[in-house]
Design an enzyme around this catalytic site. Structure first.
Site, mmCIF file in Angstrom:
data_model
loop_
_atom_site.group_PDB
_atom_site.id
_atom_site.type_symbol
_atom_site.label_atom_id
_atom_site.label_comp_id
_atom_site.label_asym_id
_atom_site.label_seq_id
_atom_site.Cartn_x
_atom_site.Cartn_y
_atom_site.Cartn_z
ATOM 1 N N HIS A 80 27.215 22.418 54.002
ATOM 2 C CA HIS A 80 28.571 22.592 53.458
ATOM 3 C C HIS A 80 29.037 21.346 52.713
ATOM 4 O O HIS A 80 28.778 20.223 53.135
ATOM 5 C CB HIS A 80 29.565 22.986 54.548
ATOM 6 C CG HIS A 80 29.882 21.912 55.539
ATOM 7 N ND1 HIS A 80 30.924 21.019 55.383
ATOM 8 C CD2 HIS A 80 29.325 21.600 56.734
ATOM 9 C CE1 HIS A 80 30.987 20.212 56.420
ATOM 10 N NE2 HIS A 80 30.008 20.535 57.253
ATOM 11 N N ASP B 166 29.361 13.924 56.673
ATOM 12 C CA ASP B 166 29.450 15.311 57.137
ATOM 13 C C ASP B 166 30.124 16.102 56.011
ATOM 14 O O ASP B 166 31.340 15.994 55.851
ATOM 15 C CB ASP B 166 30.258 15.367 58.434
ATOM 16 C CG ASP B 166 30.638 16.762 58.859
ATOM 17 O OD1 ASP B 166 29.940 17.714 58.478
ATOM 18 O OD2 ASP B 166 31.648 16.890 59.582
ATOM 19 N N GLU C 264 33.355 25.360 55.759
ATOM 20 C CA GLU C 264 32.854 25.116 57.115
ATOM 21 C C GLU C 264 33.850 24.361 57.978
ATOM 22 O O GLU C 264 33.980 24.638 59.180
ATOM 23 C CB GLU C 264 31.534 24.335 57.046
ATOM 24 C CG GLU C 264 30.758 24.290 58.349
ATOM 25 C CD GLU C 264 31.179 23.176 59.297
ATOM 26 O OE1 GLU C 264 30.793 23.212 60.479
ATOM 27 O OE2 GLU C 264 31.925 22.264 58.852
ATOM 28 N N GLU C 265 34.568 23.413 57.400
ATOM 29 C CA GLU C 265 35.467 22.579 58.196
ATOM 30 C C GLU C 265 36.652 23.345 58.778
ATOM 31 O O GLU C 265 37.351 22.834 59.652
ATOM 32 C CB GLU C 265 35.971 21.388 57.368
ATOM 33 C CG GLU C 265 34.904 20.364 57.003
ATOM 34 C CD GLU C 265 34.322 19.622 58.195
ATOM 35 O OE1 GLU C 265 34.778 19.862 59.333
ATOM 36 O OE2 GLU C 265 33.408 18.807 57.993
ATOM 37 N N ASP D 13 23.494 20.363 59.137
ATOM 38 C CA ASP D 13 24.798 19.721 59.273
ATOM 39 C C ASP D 13 24.562 18.373 59.944
ATOM 40 O O ASP D 13 23.431 17.893 60.014
ATOM 41 C CB ASP D 13 25.739 20.627 60.062
ATOM 42 C CG ASP D 13 27.204 20.431 59.687
ATOM 43 O OD1 ASP D 13 27.595 19.278 59.404
ATOM 44 O OD2 ASP D 13 27.946 21.418 59.683
ATOM 45 N N HIS E 26 33.756 12.574 61.826
ATOM 46 C CA HIS E 26 35.127 12.899 61.431
ATOM 47 C C HIS E 26 36.031 11.656 61.379
ATOM 48 O O HIS E 26 37.245 11.767 61.514
ATOM 49 C CB HIS E 26 35.727 13.987 62.320
ATOM 50 C CG HIS E 26 35.233 15.352 61.961
ATOM 51 N ND1 HIS E 26 35.846 16.499 62.381
ATOM 52 C CD2 HIS E 26 34.181 15.750 61.197
ATOM 53 C CE1 HIS E 26 35.192 17.557 61.910
ATOM 54 N NE2 HIS E 26 34.169 17.117 61.188
#
Length: 344
Positions: A66, A182, A216-217, A237, A317
């Site tokens: 993603h 990410d 995706e997030e 991922d 994150h």
């Protein structure tokens, strides 16, 4: 291939792509693939699909990464002209405190900084103890404004996207530090593999769909556009690091279970066997507060074997880091897997 992958990671991180505003980066990737001779088709949701025909067209594979990232939106314009935020994706306000950002308006881009309202220790007694939440966090825009109307006159409005400065840095000893590794590391790996297929005329044993997802997030991405001929689904991922985690920055992480439940056991065993047979450093791990496009596909009812792998990412994150050795291990596993025979 690793050096070119890292250069591509650096390029991808410079293109803002918070979930919901991925048009610029999708255009970049589509152009990249079209130059290689692929027909990259854009879905109605704004994702990209490239299908590489293999020797066997009746049994197919689906591989996804993603390109959407964490971000924010303008929640409100405060009376003093600063901005309240609304978060996009699963992270905490403390992870972006002090970060430079960009407000994307219909008229253009305006830079700013994400701060606590009570930042100055010379003024606010609770500067260190006040909760980092929507009420206390704000964007200080780099414009001469003192009122709500002055900010609105710049073209800023509720719903404008806010992206975070990635601050990408590649160290001499192989570390890559940046926001949004990410999942731009994985996207770069898939793009480089597609380039290798094209340059070296690699023949895949099965028709394989490469899907660059854009949601995706927020919990969904590669859970549609799946052919009924797809048997195996691989999400690429990040591998999450922390207490009780085996994942590190120097190997490929193979997920055995995340917040949605276990991944396909036989497919997991196949991936670990590939690593064992080819001396690829790997770790098996559980990601307790995690979901992938593969798990979203399962929730949507896809009848596939699903697996999740990725480079190990420190401080996920937040301001993330990985190492070139982890990227190399992930590249190797993907290549060996996509050239292997399917499970019976």
């Amino acid at each position: 291939m690793n050096e070119r992958t890292i250069q591509l990671v650096e390029k991808l991180t410079t293109i803002p792509s918070p979930t919901g505003n991925t048009y610029e980066i999708i255009a970049f990737i589509q152009n990249y693939l079209n130059k290689l001779g692929y027909e990259a088709k854009k879905t109605n949701k704004g994702s990209l699909m490239v299908t590489v025909k293999g020797t066997n067209h009746q049994k197919q594979r689906f591989v996804t990464a993603h390109v959407d990232t964490l971000g924010a939106m303008v929640r409100a314009i405060k009376p003093n002209g600063r901005l309240k935020l609304d978060l996009i994706g699963g992270f905490r306000y403390n992870a972006i405190e002090g970060e430079y950002c960009t407000v994307h308006t219909d008229q253009g881009k305006i830079s700013g900084t994400i701060l606590m309202h009570q930042t100055s220790v010379h003024v606010y007694k609770d500067a260190g103890t006040a909760e980092r939440n929507q009420e206390n966090m704000e964007v200080r825009i780099d414009e001469k404004v003192h009122t709500k109307d002055e900010t609105k006159a710049l073209g800023i409005s509720v719903g404008d996207f806010i992206s975070f400065d990635p601050r990408t840095e590649i160290t001499a000893n192989g570390f890559i530090k940046s926001r949004h590794l990410d999942d731009k590391v994985s996207v770069a790996i898939l793009l480089q593999f597609l380039k290798k297929i094209n340059d070296e005329k690699v023949s895949l044993p099965y028709t394989t769909h490469f899907y660059i997802s854009t949601n995706e997030e927020i919990g969904y991405g590669g859970n549609s556009n799946i052919s009924d001929k797809v048997v195996e689904y691989l999400a690429v991922d990040m591998g999450a690091m922390g207490d009780d985690q085996q994942t590190d920055e120097y190997s490929v992480s193979i997920c055995v279970k995340d917040g949605s439940g276990p991944y396909h056991y036989e497919m997991r065993k196949k991936l670990t066997q590939i690593c064992e047979d080819n001396a690829i450093p790997y770790q098996l791990d559980i990601y307790p507060f995690y979901g992938s496009d593969a798990s979203a596909a399962m929730a949507a009812g896809a009848d596939v074997r699903h697996a999740l792998i990725g480079a190990g990412i420190e401080a996920s994150h937040a301001y993330e880091r990985t190492h070139e050795e982890s990227i190399t291990a992930t590249e190797q596993l993907i290549e060996y897997y996509l050239l292997s025979n399917m499970l019976d």
